[in-house]
Design a protein around this motif. Sequence first.
Motif, PDB file in Angstrom:
ATOM      1  N   ARG A   1     -11.330 101.234  27.298  1.00  0.00           N
ATOM      2  CA  ARG A   1     -11.520 102.441  28.090  1.00  0.00           C
ATOM      3  C   ARG A   1     -10.517 103.484  27.607  1.00  0.00           C
ATOM      4  NH1 ARG A   1     -14.552 100.795  32.394  1.00  0.00           N
ATOM      5  NH2 ARG A   1     -14.229 102.747  33.524  1.00  0.00           N
ATOM      6  N   ILE A   2     -10.931 104.719  27.591  1.00  0.00           N
ATOM      7  CA  ILE A   2     -10.053 105.796  27.157  1.00  0.00           C
ATOM      8  C   ILE A   2      -9.564 106.567  28.383  1.00  0.00           C
ATOM      9  CG2 ILE A   2     -12.000 107.382  26.723  1.00  0.00           C
ATOM     10  CD1 ILE A   2     -10.278 108.551  24.408  1.00  0.00           C
ATOM     11  N   LEU A   3      -8.247 106.726  28.471  1.00  0.00           N
ATOM     12  CA  LEU A   3      -7.617 107.460  29.572  1.00  0.00           C
ATOM     13  C   LEU A   3      -7.119 108.802  29.036  1.00  0.00           C
ATOM     14  CD1 LEU A   3      -5.327 104.604  31.014  1.00  0.00           C
ATOM     15  CD2 LEU A   3      -7.767 104.969  31.423  1.00  0.00           C
ATOM     16  N   TYR A   4      -7.471 109.882  29.690  1.00  0.00           N
ATOM     17  CA  TYR A   4      -6.975 111.207  29.299  1.00  0.00           C
ATOM     18  C   TYR A   4      -6.984 112.113  30.526  1.00  0.00           C
ATOM     19  CZ  TYR A   4     -11.971 112.506  28.869  1.00  0.00           C
ATOM     20  OH  TYR A   4     -13.297 112.732  29.106  1.00  0.00           O
ATOM     21  N   ASN A   5      -6.543 113.364  30.355  1.00  0.00           N
ATOM     22  CA  ASN A   5      -6.258 114.231  31.510  1.00  0.00           C
ATOM     23  C   ASN A   5      -5.353 113.472  32.478  1.00  0.00           C
ATOM     24  OD1 ASN A   5      -7.821 116.247  30.464  1.00  0.00           O
ATOM     25  ND2 ASN A   5      -9.530 115.983  31.878  1.00  0.00           N
ATOM     26  N   ARG A   6      -4.163 113.129  32.007  1.00  0.00           N
ATOM     27  CA  ARG A   6      -3.352 112.136  32.707  1.00  0.00           C
ATOM     28  C   ARG A   6      -2.201 112.712  33.520  1.00  0.00           C
ATOM     29  NH1 ARG A   6      -2.027 107.824  28.133  1.00  0.00           N
ATOM     30  NH2 ARG A   6      -1.233 106.606  29.892  1.00  0.00           N
ATOM     31  N   THR A   7      -1.901 113.989  33.389  1.00  0.00           N
ATOM     32  CA  THR A   7      -0.850 114.539  34.245  1.00  0.00           C
ATOM     33  C   THR A   7      -1.449 114.842  35.612  1.00  0.00           C
ATOM     34  OG1 THR A   7      -1.189 116.869  33.689  1.00  0.00           O
ATOM     35  CG2 THR A   7       0.229 115.587  32.217  1.00  0.00           C
ATOM     36  N   PRO A   8      -0.676 114.688  36.677  1.00  0.00           N
ATOM     37  CA  PRO A   8      -1.230 114.928  38.026  1.00  0.00           C
ATOM     38  C   PRO A   8      -1.818 116.326  38.190  1.00  0.00           C
ATOM     39  CG  PRO A   8       0.908 113.830  38.160  1.00  0.00           C
ATOM     40  CD  PRO A   8       0.714 114.192  36.726  1.00  0.00           C
ATOM     41  N   LYS A   9      -1.128 117.331  37.652  1.00  0.00           N
ATOM     42  CA  LYS A   9      -1.627 118.693  37.808  1.00  0.00           C
ATOM     43  C   LYS A   9      -2.942 118.888  37.060  1.00  0.00           C
ATOM     44  CE  LYS A   9       2.209 120.999  36.730  1.00  0.00           C
ATOM     45  NZ  LYS A   9       3.107 122.173  36.587  1.00  0.00           N
ATOM     46  N   GLU A  10      -3.063 118.307  35.859  1.00  0.00           N
ATOM     47  CA  GLU A  10      -4.309 118.408  35.094  1.00  0.00           C
ATOM     48  C   GLU A  10      -5.477 117.812  35.864  1.00  0.00           C
ATOM     49  OE1 GLU A  10      -3.717 118.195  30.287  1.00  0.00           O
ATOM     50  OE2 GLU A  10      -3.361 116.383  31.422  1.00  0.00           O
ATOM     51  N   ARG A  11      -5.272 116.645  36.462  1.00  0.00           N
ATOM     52  CA  ARG A  11      -6.356 115.945  37.139  1.00  0.00           C
ATOM     53  C   ARG A  11      -6.811 116.709  38.371  1.00  0.00           C
ATOM     54  NH1 ARG A  11      -7.208 111.098  34.928  1.00  0.00           N
ATOM     55  NH2 ARG A  11      -8.259 110.091  36.675  1.00  0.00           N
ATOM     56  N   VAL A  12      -5.857 117.190  39.162  1.00  0.00           N
ATOM     57  CA  VAL A  12      -6.235 117.912  40.383  1.00  0.00           C
ATOM     58  C   VAL A  12      -6.906 119.233  40.033  1.00  0.00           C
ATOM     59  CG1 VAL A  12      -5.372 118.976  42.493  1.00  0.00           C
ATOM     60  CG2 VAL A  12      -4.425 116.794  41.731  1.00  0.00           C
ATOM     61  N   GLU A  13      -6.387 119.926  39.035  1.00  0.00           N
ATOM     62  CA  GLU A  13      -6.980 121.214  38.658  1.00  0.00           C
ATOM     63  C   GLU A  13      -8.395 121.035  38.119  1.00  0.00           C
ATOM     64  OE1 GLU A  13      -5.702 125.217  36.211  1.00  0.00           O
ATOM     65  OE2 GLU A  13      -5.253 123.261  35.355  1.00  0.00           O
ATOM     66  N   ALA A  14      -8.631 119.957  37.353  1.00  0.00           N
ATOM     67  CA  ALA A  14      -9.966 119.718  36.817  1.00  0.00           C
ATOM     68  C   ALA A  14     -10.952 119.358  37.923  1.00  0.00           C
ATOM     69  CB  ALA A  14      -9.914 118.601  35.775  1.00  0.00           C
ATOM     70  N   ILE A  15     -10.498 118.597  38.889  1.00  0.00           N
ATOM     71  CA  ILE A  15     -11.371 118.151  39.971  1.00  0.00           C
ATOM     72  C   ILE A  15     -11.626 119.267  40.982  1.00  0.00           C
ATOM     73  CG2 ILE A  15     -11.326 116.674  42.030  1.00  0.00           C
ATOM     74  CD1 ILE A  15     -10.179 114.485  40.159  1.00  0.00           C
ATOM     75  N   ALA A  16     -10.638 120.115  41.189  1.00  0.00           N
ATOM     76  CA  ALA A  16     -10.775 121.218  42.144  1.00  0.00           C
ATOM     77  C   ALA A  16     -10.370 122.523  41.470  1.00  0.00           C
ATOM     78  CB  ALA A  16      -9.906 120.949  43.372  1.00  0.00           C
ATOM     79  N   PRO A  17     -11.222 123.061  40.587  1.00  0.00           N
ATOM     80  CA  PRO A  17     -10.842 124.252  39.824  1.00  0.00           C
ATOM     81  C   PRO A  17     -10.701 125.504  40.672  1.00  0.00           C
ATOM     82  CG  PRO A  17     -13.152 123.689  39.428  1.00  0.00           C
ATOM     83  CD  PRO A  17     -12.570 122.568  40.225  1.00  0.00           C
ATOM     84  N   TRP A  18     -11.041 125.421  41.941  1.00  0.00           N
ATOM     85  CA  TRP A  18     -10.887 126.582  42.835  1.00  0.00           C
ATOM     86  C   TRP A  18      -9.492 126.628  43.480  1.00  0.00           C
ATOM     87  CZ3 TRP A  18     -13.809 122.268  43.810  1.00  0.00           C
ATOM     88  CH2 TRP A  18     -13.420 121.459  44.872  1.00  0.00           C
ATOM     89  N   LEU A  19      -8.679 125.630  43.201  1.00  0.00           N
ATOM     90  CA  LEU A  19      -7.346 125.561  43.789  1.00  0.00           C
ATOM     91  C   LEU A  19      -6.288 126.036  42.802  1.00  0.00           C
ATOM     92  CD1 LEU A  19      -7.499 122.053  45.538  1.00  0.00           C
ATOM     93  CD2 LEU A  19      -7.620 124.299  46.646  1.00  0.00           C
ATOM     94  N   THR A  20      -5.199 126.552  43.326  1.00  0.00           N
ATOM     95  CA  THR A  20      -4.015 126.873  42.540  1.00  0.00           C
ATOM     96  C   THR A  20      -2.989 125.775  42.792  1.00  0.00           C
ATOM     97  OG1 THR A  20      -4.420 129.249  42.720  1.00  0.00           O
ATOM     98  CG2 THR A  20      -2.194 128.575  42.145  1.00  0.00           C
ATOM     99  N   ILE A  21      -2.441 125.193  41.730  1.00  0.00           N
ATOM    100  CA  ILE A  21      -1.618 123.992  41.845  1.00  0.00           C
ATOM    101  C   ILE A  21      -0.136 124.347  41.853  1.00  0.00           C
ATOM    102  CG2 ILE A  21      -1.233 121.676  40.941  1.00  0.00           C
ATOM    103  CD1 ILE A  21      -4.142 122.333  41.747  1.00  0.00           C
ATOM    104  N   ASP A  22       0.611 123.718  42.755  1.00  0.00           N
ATOM    105  CA  ASP A  22       2.054 123.892  42.830  1.00  0.00           C
ATOM    106  C   ASP A  22       2.716 123.373  41.553  1.00  0.00           C
ATOM    107  OD1 ASP A  22       4.343 124.381  45.064  1.00  0.00           O
ATOM    108  OD2 ASP A  22       4.926 122.700  43.787  1.00  0.00           O
ATOM    109  N   GLY A  23       3.854 123.965  41.214  1.00  0.00           N
ATOM    110  CA  GLY A  23       4.515 123.623  39.967  1.00  0.00           C
ATOM    111  C   GLY A  23       5.238 122.292  39.966  1.00  0.00           C
ATOM    112  N   ASP A  24       5.421 121.670  41.139  1.00  0.00           N
ATOM    113  CA  ASP A  24       6.244 120.460  41.193  1.00  0.00           C
ATOM    114  C   ASP A  24       5.486 119.333  41.888  1.00  0.00           C
ATOM    115  OD1 ASP A  24       8.391 118.722  40.989  1.00  0.00           O
ATOM    116  OD2 ASP A  24       9.337 119.434  42.817  1.00  0.00           O
ATOM    117  N   ALA A  25       4.806 118.506  41.095  1.00  0.00           N
ATOM    118  CA  ALA A  25       4.253 117.265  41.629  1.00  0.00           C
ATOM    119  C   ALA A  25       5.388 116.245  41.729  1.00  0.00           C
ATOM    120  CB  ALA A  25       3.154 116.737  40.718  1.00  0.00           C
ATOM    121  N   TYR A  26       5.389 115.428  42.769  1.00  0.00           N
ATOM    122  CA  TYR A  26       6.492 114.473  42.947  1.00  0.00           C
ATOM    123  C   TYR A  26       5.949 113.095  43.317  1.00  0.00           C
ATOM    124  CZ  TYR A  26       5.800 115.481  47.938  1.00  0.00           C
ATOM    125  OH  TYR A  26       5.268 115.645  49.198  1.00  0.00           O
ATOM    126  N   PRO A  27       6.640 112.028  42.890  1.00  0.00           N
ATOM    127  CA  PRO A  27       6.138 110.680  43.140  1.00  0.00           C
ATOM    128  C   PRO A  27       6.682 110.112  44.454  1.00  0.00           C
ATOM    129  CG  PRO A  27       8.002 110.584  41.641  1.00  0.00           C
ATOM    130  CD  PRO A  27       7.818 112.037  42.003  1.00  0.00           C
TER     131      PRO A  27
END
Length: 974
Positions: free
Chosen positions: A552-578
Amino acid sequence: MPDRGGGPTGPRIRVGRPSRRVRTLLMTLGVLAVLGMVFTMFAGFWTDWLWYRSVNYSSVFTTTLWTKIGLFFVFGLLMALAVGFNIWLAHRMRPPLSAMSMEQQNLDRYRMGIAPYKKWLLLGITALVGLIAGASASGQWRTWLMWVNGVSFGEKDPQFKLDVSFYAFDLPWYRFLLGFGFAATILALIAAALTHYLYGGLRITSPGARATAAATGHLSVILGVFVALKAVAYWLDRYGLAVKSSDFKATDSWTGLRYVDANAYLPAKTILFCIAVICALLFFATLWRRTWQLPVIGFGLMVLSAILIGGLYPAIVQKFQVQPNEQAKEAPYVEKNLKATREAYGIDDSKVTDYPGTGQTEDKTQLRDDVTDTASIRIMDPNIVSPTFQQLQQIRNYYAFPTNLDVDRYTEDGKDQDTVIGLRELNLDGIPKRNWINDHFRYTHGYGVVAAEGTSADSGGRPKFTESDLPSKGDLGTYEQRVYYGERTTTYSIVGGPQKEIDYSDDSGEKTYSYEGDSGVSLANPVNRAAYALAFSEPQILYSGAIGEGSRILYNRTPKERVEAIAPWLTIDGDAYPAVVDGRIQWIVDAYTTTNGYPYSSRTTLGDTTADSLTATNDQRAVVAQQNQVNYIRNSVKATVDAYSGEVKLYQWDTQDPVLKTWMKAFPDTVEPKSEISDSLMAHLRYPQDLFKVQRELLTRYHVKDATTFLSGSEVWQVPDDPTNKTGDAVPPYYLSMRMPDQQEQVFSLTTTFTPNGRDNLSAFMAVNAEAGTEDYGKIRVLKLPTSTTAAGPKQIQSQFNSEQDIAESIRLLRGGDSEVEYGNLLAVPLDGGLLYVEPVYVRGGGLKYPLLRKVLVTYGGQTAFEDTLEQALDKVFGAEGSTTEPPSGEDEGTGEDEGTTPPPTSDNPTVQEALNDAQEAFEAGQEALRKNDWEAYGQAQKDLEEALRRAEEAQAAEGGGGGGPGPEASPSS
């Protein structure tokens, strides 16, 4: 009549035809080229579809795709019809050929040249303009979806009494339609005029009439349509005044009507609308009058009116009515701007309280005890100690921590503890040997959480880790530690196939692993492999033996990338935290809904407003879509990304936000209700930094509520520059648990300070309750200091630290040799009417590559201390020991100034004496390490000293005696 043949005649030259083999080869190459282009386009589409399907958000892909396709064909077809029909009509209206002038003789060769290809030329032109128009229209899919799904705001603008949704959702679509109409009309006019000219309907140099009656009528109708559209534009411009930005001395980006807009531009637009309607009717009338005299006169009057009524008259009103009495004229409109801006940015409920700025209590002992109740002061700066985490917990070179760690809160011994946390993520640059297999098959994931107490350090100045080692262990319990998705995982990995992955290494060697999740896209299908080989420009994906069943190939792996791709109508905060939630590492991502169509609300540019000294040095902290100009923002969505499976969940956070409701109608079943947020996840949600930075920037001007003060500019604040570095950028907001004066207990908060515009003294302190789940989460509190006081601001406090002779000398000693001193976050805490400032000081000593906490700076009420520990510094500032503090350690230990400190005393008890002798050796070893600037040896010596003193105390306790114990001067630094 000129010769209409094929040109001059002469001997024909036979050109040999290509051989059948050559023709077959050329045809084959042509077919292959076409197939290659088709597959290239297909590969991009197919891989996108596979990815969205793999994350279970295929509806986002299909909704977006069908919307774009629909807009492309509808508006492409409309544009093609508009241009094509007018070309066809102009050709049909062409006059019969008569005695030809020189102009017509010259044009005849062009007519003859295109005659055999007229239909193809018509199709080609219409197809070209249709493709361009369709591609442009497909980019308006957001505008269309917001218009067709728009939800009422339930609020009306003060000028036209229309719902805010008209400006946010409807007006942008109407403006797009108007722009499309103008483009179609202009292209149709150009195409029709050229056709008429080519076929004699229009003449430039020929004698007689310049245009035939048919051409006159045709072009007049098109011009009439253009002027009618201009009338519509004038009418929409009236409403556009409510969201128009303009320069105004009270603010850098004023939005909404001012006096001149309401009393000059608004009536002018209405008058111009009426004139344009009359002018359009005059153009349409040429179908019967067959003359352009009246339409041209009408059009000239419209242009003149636009200059006089739309330009000159408002300038006169501004000059002679507004400027002589600006405050009185503008005040009603400023009040509308104040109200709208505060509502649009969620700062209308902010509580501004007067605060004296100086301490009120004379009992220093009581104040010393109040410090602990007021705040859990964090001395571990997450933006400084990342190299320390890296050095002590990296374990292997192919792991790394982010440049800036995060602050969260975890329960320790039943109490919430501010915690500095980071993930041990994969660092491809640290792989021993770089090649395609290692980069994408063997080294695929990071491993484990590392966390440390935020409010304390160990005796060597290192973090007190609550979760550490590899695999990680500590207070967080059992959880899935593998990190396949993180802020540093920016490349693809292929997992689950025949090639084993490196899991982690311990004393027994490397452990291998094979991914067991269902994330990513299967490469078992040869079509998928070919598509990804093309999409990633990596042919080895197509034929590599490392890919097989289960790969299986995994890509679009940063949290901000994944959320922005799934919800392109949203503006993403600069600091994702675990955060560790229910046995999983979850990335928590704050997301915003925004619009720039909120009437009267002033605009701000997200990239400029959210910039600070951290974003200047770390691009990963920059807000997505940072150049967006907005005048409405809500933290409407909390998103999570599972660090192992990559699963993304969107939760509705702001249940009243009409913008989010609109998008939820457009993309149903993508956002889960707020009730689905578990208690364990809620414990780690917090108020987002970027929203706070936008709000604090607006509050520098919009903390006032009356128009007179706003216009005078006397109460304008500014966010101070970060005094702890030399970037010249704004100080970042800081998370810490604290209690504001009107609060009963500490809550996790986000804080900042303000200074007067152009000055360095303190004007206000701002904090927001950042602890989700509490009653007043999101409540903004501002403590406003009197303008008559000169309480020191951050820059002045830093200068005070640096200018005091004793402190400056200690800093000089800490910098001895090749050591470097780094200042941590300068925290401000309201205390008894004054402000307590605390700043940790770190040293990178000798050959060490990481900072260690060596000193703590504290100031309050003009008293300053520079001590080894926070407790010592607080004791010195308040001249008293707190009832809950630890025994003080030796002052200035670690500065090189304590070489004459009294060593541990002697004892008659042999066990005690042995422990004291060990303590003496450890003490001397520490002093030797100080002289050599060997901070690692110094830290070990402090540990040995602490252990020896503990044994001595235990032996004394067992003996039953209290005397002869170790003196405070020899106790270890903490």
